[in-house]
Design an enzyme around this catalytic site. Structure first.
Site, short mmCIF file in Angstrom:
data_model
loop_
_atom_site.label_atom_id
_atom_site.label_comp_id
_atom_site.label_asym_id
_atom_site.label_seq_id
_atom_site.Cartn_x
_atom_site.Cartn_y
_atom_site.Cartn_z
N ARG A 177 24.97 32.32 -16.15
CA ARG A 177 24.06 31.33 -15.56
C ARG A 177 23.44 31.86 -14.27
NH1 ARG A 177 26.41 25.58 -14.31
NH2 ARG A 177 27.85 26.85 -13.10
N ARG A 212 26.37 31.03 -8.48
CA ARG A 212 27.13 30.16 -7.59
C ARG A 212 28.42 30.82 -7.15
NH1 ARG A 212 26.93 24.54 -10.90
NH2 ARG A 212 29.16 24.73 -10.53
N ARG A 236 38.58 26.16 -12.95
CA ARG A 236 37.76 24.96 -13.20
C ARG A 236 38.05 24.39 -14.58
NH1 ARG A 236 32.15 27.36 -12.10
NH2 ARG A 236 31.32 25.47 -13.04
#
Ligand code: AP5
Length: 215
Positions: free
Chosen positions: A127, A162, A173
């Protein structure tokens, strides 16, 4: 129309939220984006949240509930909101249910985006996100690359990874998701407004499923 989007990291909550914003002029309320802005601006909240976020842990429930309580009172939410990344624990869901009642709101749909871990990890490691906080468009070097490498098609800003996109943080996560957020699926499941959507399909097919539910 007010919608809750549930799903693991990388399931596509942000991507589908942007579709709903474009198509129905709804307001995206992403607790992740709100927190990242606080971190970027080095506010007291951002400084507190950063270590939780970088490690892949959840920010404490009372902090998140305070953010949401203030945000849903803003006038743009009358256009309808999409909760992207909230609620994430049973305590947040219960707190939100009280808030919905107190504010005479209705949740029209709860959409669960479902995909397996291998695909989630692949999507998250590839991403790229627009660094402009007013844009935050989402790209993927494998599936939705920008026209010009490293540059946002919409606003021309730099695309970044990120700080919670390290392999270690992604693994944590996912673990956090299964421990703390997946129980929400039982909490909400069974309601007539609950819909499970296969999220391992091409994006156009997922958008079509979502549209047919919300029409
Ligand atoms: P947050 O920002 O909410 O992150 P997340 O839930 O981990 O979800 P992501 O944004 O990583 O994934 P997504 O589902 O939005 O996927 P996306 O659309 O980008 O939270 C970050 C942190 O903030 C948390 O870890 C926590 O610390 C804190 N936090 C936030 N909310 C909190 C809360 N309520 N309580 C406590 N703490 C909180 O898609 C992923 C990629 O896949 C993209 O590249 C996209 O282009 C691609 N893609 C998506 N769909 C498709 C498709 N169908 N086909 C091909 N590619 C696709």
């Amino acid at each position: 129309m007010n919608v809750i989007l549930l799903g693991a990291p990388g399931a596509g909550k942000g991507t589908i939220s942007k579709h709903l914003v474009d198509k129905y002029s709804m307001v995206q309320i992403s607790t992740g984006d709100i927190l990242r802005n606080e971190v970027k601006n080095q506010t007291e909240l951002g400084i507190k949240a950063k270590s939780f976020m970088d490690s892949g842990d959840l920010v404490p429930d009372e902090v998140i509930l305070g953010i949401i309580e203030n945000r849903i009172k803003e006038s743009d939410c009358k256009r309808g909101f999409i909760m992207d990344g909230f609620p994430r624990t049973i305590a947040q869901a219960e707190g939100f249910s009280d808030m919905v009642g107190r504010n005479n709101l209705v949740i029209d749909a709860i959409l669960e985006l479902e995909a397996d871990d291998d695909l989630l990890i692949k999507r998250l490691t590839s991403r790229r996100t627009c660094s402009n906080t007013n844009c935050q468009a989402i790209y993927n070097v494998l599936y939705q690359p920008p026209v010009k490498e490293g540059i946002c098609d919409k606003c021309g800003s730099e695309l970044i990874q990120r700080s919670d996109e390290t392999e270690e943080a992604i693994a944590y996560r996912l673990k956090t998701y299964y421990e703390k957020t997946q129980p929400l699926i039982d909490y909400y499941n069974g309601g007539s407004n609950y819909h499970k959507i296969k999220a391992d399909l091409p994006l156009d097919e997922i958008k079509a499923s979502v549209d047919s539910i919300l029409k």
